[in-house]
Structures are given as structure tokens and as C-alpha cells.
Scaffold this active site. Structure first.
Site, PDB file in Angstrom:
ATOM      1  N   THR A  73       0.847  -1.200   0.000  1.00 40.28           N
ATOM      2  CA  THR A  73       0.000   0.000   0.000  1.00 40.28           C
ATOM      3  C   THR A  73       0.882   1.249   0.000  1.00 40.28           C
ATOM      4  O   THR A  73       0.637   2.196  -0.763  1.00 40.28           O
ATOM      5  CB  THR A  73      -0.974  -0.024   1.193  1.00 40.28           C
ATOM      6  OG1 THR A  73      -1.757  -1.209   1.082  1.00 40.28           O
ATOM      7  CG2 THR A  73      -1.894   1.183   1.213  1.00 40.28           C
ATOM      8  N   THR A 249      13.874   5.388  10.069  1.00 35.24           N
ATOM      9  CA  THR A 249      14.795   4.282  10.351  1.00 35.24           C
ATOM     10  C   THR A 249      14.240   2.994   9.759  1.00 35.24           C
ATOM     11  O   THR A 249      13.060   2.693   9.900  1.00 35.24           O
ATOM     12  CB  THR A 249      15.000   4.149  11.878  1.00 35.24           C
ATOM     13  OG1 THR A 249      15.517   5.388  12.345  1.00 35.24           O
ATOM     14  CG2 THR A 249      15.988   3.029  12.209  1.00 35.24           C
ATOM     15  N   CYS A 338      -9.426  -7.642   2.519  1.00 37.75           N
ATOM     16  CA  CYS A 338      -9.970  -6.366   2.998  1.00 37.75           C
ATOM     17  C   CYS A 338     -11.494  -6.348   2.956  1.00 37.75           C
ATOM     18  O   CYS A 338     -12.130  -5.603   3.669  1.00 37.75           O
ATOM     19  CB  CYS A 338      -9.461  -5.197   2.171  1.00 37.75           C
ATOM     20  SG  CYS A 338      -7.759  -5.336   1.724  1.00 37.75           S
TER      21      CYS A 338
HETATM   22  N1  PLP Z   1      -2.208  -5.339  -3.923  1.00 41.69           N
HETATM   23  C1  PLP Z   1      -2.673  -6.591  -3.921  1.00 41.69           C
HETATM   24  C2  PLP Z   1      -2.926  -7.284  -5.222  1.00 41.69           C
HETATM   25  C3  PLP Z   1      -2.937  -7.243  -2.717  1.00 41.69           C
HETATM   26  O1  PLP Z   1      -3.410  -8.493  -2.728  1.00 41.69           O
HETATM   27  C4  PLP Z   1      -2.688  -6.548  -1.508  1.00 41.69           C
HETATM   28  C5  PLP Z   1      -3.033  -7.168  -0.215  1.00 41.69           C
HETATM   29  O2  PLP Z   1      -4.094  -7.713  -0.027  1.00 41.69           O
HETATM   30  C6  PLP Z   1      -2.183  -5.246  -1.550  1.00 41.69           C
HETATM   31  C7  PLP Z   1      -1.955  -4.675  -2.773  1.00 41.69           C
HETATM   32  C8  PLP Z   1      -1.877  -4.473  -0.288  1.00 41.69           C
HETATM   33  O3  PLP Z   1      -0.688  -4.984   0.289  1.00 41.69           O
HETATM   34  P1  PLP Z   1      -0.173  -4.596   1.751  1.00 41.69           P
HETATM   35  O4  PLP Z   1      -0.943  -5.437   2.699  1.00 41.69           O
HETATM   36  O5  PLP Z   1       1.285  -4.975   1.778  1.00 41.69           O
HETATM   37  O6  PLP Z   1      -0.341  -3.149   1.927  1.00 41.69           O
END
Ligand code: PLP
Length: 521
Positions: A73, A249, A338
């Protein structure tokens, strides 16, 4: 209790033992700050740069940069901010730049949300436009070609998190090459790492986002690849770490752990080969077809990652399948982690043009490159058990909607007065030897789990959906002790509230449900 069979690897996974060791070392012995100039600092800096080198080799970064971040993200935010700042500079300089931010219709929401957020913050007023996908989940490259002259930034994932559909990155690269002014290109590689070949420098990708926890590294560590010469604006300013590209850091335990995972990937001995993973998927596909002959696979398996199966079973709700699978020990999900708790149809399957009933009832089953033959075998047996537990006559009815007015219960007593925890259960049952244990899960869940089996107590299965407004027969009197049990403690709490409202004060509910049952009990 059934064995846990974790098949939700696209959501997250456990951490590779070598990665745990590397993280532990980085927290205990090699705890230096890589910016320090003394020996501890030099040791930490060496680990940091070694992890970066391995990462660069594994993803084919060539002369590009690998920046460590907190996860995909953040990597996506950083890439989007960089691209939008570059677009703004071109605009300010009166140079030509497209007016559309194009993203794949099936992207993880981190991408369109980041585009909308930074477009708004920077007041760019660019148009956000989803690129359609076909029924097979792949992008419509004809449309992309038509939009190209007006496209400022393109965001296309390497592989989809819900369906596993792999994008035609080479095809997209060719389309972009044909443009008089090539737009910037961000690729979300989160689900691709470790499951398919990546060679970022070969394709002219400007930014690529990665997440450690999707490939056996801890949560909270990720990477951003930035092609040499692609514009970059730091998201985080401060102490100038990561060559000033990402201050703060460094997360050294995370970086050391991710480094260990990437090293294992590079050495090629730890993770399953593509062939082996495809064999595992075939086994699971077969088990699903035998257990549920009407099963529909929602994406062509020839186009998907070898580790993901997305399916629907006509006539069965997602919730029913999830509950029964969970009772059998199978941990699967409804789509992206999510949105796992929501019952809204998947935007991914909707974009692929699947009928609403099919996208509403979709289930994602995903394993990882470390999954063993034993796990896949156990999964196949558990799927078979679920097929038998969910008999066709029940299927239509199993939506687990309570038939009693418990959802709007007005009973106001503090639930702590009738909640017992697992560690209090023994004492309670000793004090109340006549107590009945009542499993409120549906029959299919009860059957798929093989029952509760707690010491000398055999439970009675009384599905919540079969309760009516009159007091159930298993509540003999207001003096009879009853302990209600379900999967998460939600149903038992509601029924306990309802019965307390009717004056049955000896009813208890087991907090946390079977999900919180301690190991070995
Ligand atoms: N992009 C995809 C395709 C994902 O499956 C996910 C996580 O579910 C993310 C982005 C977000 O990743 P992170 O949890 O490392 O922020």
C-alpha cells in the site's frame, strides 16, 4: 477438533522459519542502526544492502532501484505520488501529457483509492478510468490502445488477488511502445512474487509494488521498484534513509526476514516448482468437482496463478460454504482479505461480467509456494467431508439467517454476566454436572467438524436457523444450566441474550466460540 488447513495464502501467510531467524537476529544480536558508522551500524547496513541486492536480482531490477517500504500500500502511494508530481511538472512546463489515469478494472482497491486520493490532494483534476477486462479476467488491450494518446499513467497488476488471473504484461508493454508518448506504468506485483517469473527491466515498467507478508515474510515490510530514470518524489521526508527516497529508520527485522525469503526463492530449493503447484491445484480442483458436481470456476485455470482457485457453487451462499468449510478446518475466503467480512459481490468478478448470483457466492481458495503435499491431501479430504455435510436437500435452506428475533434483541443485561471463557469452562462444568452443551451451528457445520467433543460432555446440535419464537425444548427450565457454543461466539451471544430476556438466567455463552478453543482442549 479438525486440523487447520490454511488455504488463504493470498490474504497472508505464516513466516518462513529462516525469515523468523533472520528477524530474530536483527532484533537481538545484529540490532544496529544501518545509518550508524560504528561496527553494529556497518553490520546492519550490510544486511540491508544484501537484502536489496537479492531483491533486485529476484525481480530483475537491472539498474533500477529497490526501496524498502512498509508494504505494498505504501509502495503504491509512493509510485502514484511520484507519477502525479511528474505529470504536474509537465503540465506546468506546458508540455503535452495525458489527462487520464487508467487502472485495471480488477485492481486491488489500494490502486484506485491511491489515484483518487493523490489526484484530489494535488488538485490535478485528472480523469480516473477503469480499463475493462474480458470474461477471462484479462485486460482489453484494444481499448487501452484507443485510450493511449490521452493516458498519463497506467496501473495494471501482474496477477489478480481474487481470481489469480495473470495479466498479459508483455502485450501491454507492446501497446505502450506503440504510443508517441509512453505513459508511466505502475505494476502491482504483490500476488506474482514467488508464483511466476518476473523480469521487470525487460518490460519498461516504471514502478512495481511488492508486499512481504504475501510470501512468508512478516507483515509491515514491502518494496518498491523504480526504473532507472523514472520520476520519483519521496512520500516520506526526514532523516534521508534509503538515499533520501524513503526516510525513517529502516525496519531491519522485516528487511532481514524479507531478504531471507528472497534468498530462498533465488536458491530454488525451498519453494515448490510451478509444476508441483499446478499438480496441487489440479488435486484441489478435482476434489471440488467430486464434492460439489455443480461447482463453477470463475476464471479459466489456464490463465491463472497455479495457487489460486475462485469458484461458486450454485444454490449455496458464500456464508454457508465458508461456515461449513471453517467447521471442517478449511480456511478459505470470499475474495480480497480487505472485503472478506462484507457480503457485497466482488468488483473483480463483476468486472468480468459474471452473473450477480455467481459473483455474490464466490469463494477464493489459495495456497502458497510452501504448501506441502500433506496439506493438499488433507484439504481434498476435508472438501469431500464438506460435500457430504452439505446435502442437496439442505443446500437451499442453508443461509443461516436466524428465524428468531435475536438480531434486534433489546435485552440490556451486561453480556459479561452470562459469558464464560474457555479457561473457565472446566470449573463451570464441574460445578454444574447436569449442564448441557448446545452447539448452535447448522447441521452441515456440525457434521463437517465431526462435533465438538469436550471431555465427557456430548453436545446437542440445535441450529440457530431452526429456532422459533417459542422456547426451544432443550431449555427445560429456568434452572437448567445450558452452555451455548458456536463458531465465533456471535450466534451463542445472540441466543443467550434472547433466552435471558425470556427469564432463563442459567443460560451461558462460550466467549470467542470454537475459534478461541485452546490447542489440545
Ligand atoms: N495489492 C494486492 C494485489 C494485494 O493483494 C494486496 C493485499 O491484499 C495489496 C496490494 C496491499 O498490500 P499490503 O498489505 O502490503 O499493503
Amino acid at each position: 477438533m479438525p486440523q487447520t488447513i490454511y488455504l488463504d495464502a493470498n490474504a497472508t501467510n505464516h513466516v518462513l522459519p529462516e525469515a523468523i531467524e533472520a528477524a530474530t537476529r536483527a532484533m537481538s544480536i545484529q540490532y544496529g542502526n544501518p545509518s550508524s558508522t560504528h561496527t553494529e551500524g556497518i553490520v546492519a547496513k550490510t544486511i540491508l544492502e544484501q537484502s536489496r541486492r537479492t531483491a533486485a536480482e529476484v525481480i530483475g531490477a537491472g539498474e533500477g532501484n529497490v526501496i524498502f517500504t512498509s508494504g505494498a500500500t505504501e509502495s503504491i502511494q509512493s509510485a502514484v505520488l511520484s507519477a502525479l508530481c511528474a505529470i504536474r511538472q509537465r503540465q506546468d512546463a506546458g508540455k503535452s501529457t495525458g489527462k487520464i489515469l487508467v487502472y485495471g478494472a480488477t485492481e486491488h482497491k489500494a490502486v484506485p483509492q491511491a489515484l483518487a486520493h493523490w489526484n484530489h490532494i494535488l488538485d490535478l483534476r485528472l480523469e480516473l478510468r477503469p480499463l475493462p477486462v474480458g470474461r477471462n479476467g484479462q485486460h482489453d488491450l484494444q481499448t487501452l490502445a484507443e485510450w493511449l494518446s490521452d493516458t498519463a499513467l497506467l496501473c495494471i497488476m501482474a496477477a489478480n488477488n481474487e481470481t489469480g488471473v495473470v495479466s498479459d504484461l508483455s502485450g501491454i508493454d507492446r501497446v505502450l511502445d506503440a504510443a508517441p508518448r509512453r505513459p508511466l506504468w505502475l505494476v502491482d506485483c504483490v500476488q506474482a512474487l514467488g508464483k511466476m517469473e518476473l523480469d521487470l527491466q525487460r518490460l519498461r515498467i516504471d514502478y512495481a509494488a511488492f508486499s512481504g507478508h504475501k510470501l512468508y515474510a512478516p507483515k509491515g515490510i514491502g518494496m518498491l521498484y523504480v526504473r532507472k530514470g523514472s520520476p520519483f518524489t519521496p512520500l516520506m521526508a526526514g532523516g534521508g534513509q534509503e538515499d533520501g527516497l524513503r526516510s525513517g529508520t529502516e525496519n531491519m527485522p522485516g528487511i532481514a526476514a524479507l531478504g531471507a525469503v528472497l534468498k530462498a526463492l533465488q536458491e530454488g530449493k525451498t519453494f515448490n516448482s510451478d509444476r508441483k503447484m499446478r499438480g496441487f491445484r489440479d488435486q484441489l480442483e478435482k476434489a471440488l468437482r467430486i464434492a460439489f458436481p455443480s461447482v463453477e470456476f470463475n476464471a479459466p485455470l489456464s490463465l491463472t496463478l497455479p495457487t489460486t482457485l475462485n469458484f461458486s457453487i450454485p444454490g449455496m451462499s458464500r456464508k454457508a460454504i465458508l461456515n461449513v468449510f471453517d467447521a471442517a478446518g478449511l480456511r478459505v475466503s470470499t475474495g480480497s482479505a480487505c472485503s472478506a467480512a462484507s457480503s457485497t459481490p466482488s468488483h473483480v468478478l463483476r468486472s468480468m461480467g459474471l452473473p450477480e448470483r455467481q459473483s455474490e457466492a464466490s469463494i477464493r481458495l489459495s495456497f502458497g509456494p510452501l504448501s506441502s503435499a500433506e496439506l493438499i491431501h488433507a484439504a481434498s479430504l476435508a472438501i469431500e467431508r464438506c460435500g457430504k455435510a452439505l446435502t442437496p436437500t439442505e443446500d437451499a435452506a442453508v443461509d443461516f439467517t436466524p428465524a428468531i428475533p435475536v438480531t434486534e434483541t433489546t435485552y440490556a443485561a451486561d453480556p459479561s454476566t452470562f459469558t464464560i471463557q474457555w479457561n473457565e469452562l472446566d470449573a463451570y462444568l464441574q460445578q454444574h454436572p447436569t449442564a448441557r452443551l448446545v452447539d448452535l451451528r447448522e447441521q452441515a457445520e456440525h457434521r463437517a467438524s465431526g462435533g465438538i467433543h469436550y471431555g465427557a460432555w456430548t453436545e446437542l446440535n440445535a441450529p440457530m436457523s431452526e429456532l422459533r419464537t417459542e422456547t426451544p425444548a432443550w431449555v427445560v427450565s429456568d434452572k437448567t444450566p445450558v452452555v451455548l457454543v458456536c463458531r465465533s461466539g456471535y450466534r451463542s451471544l445472540k441466543v443467550a441474550q434472547w433466552l435471558h430476556g425470556k427469564g432463563y438466567t442459567e443460560v451461558r455463552h462460550l466467549g470467542g466460540g470454537l475459534a478461541m478453543r485452546p490447542q489440545g482442549l
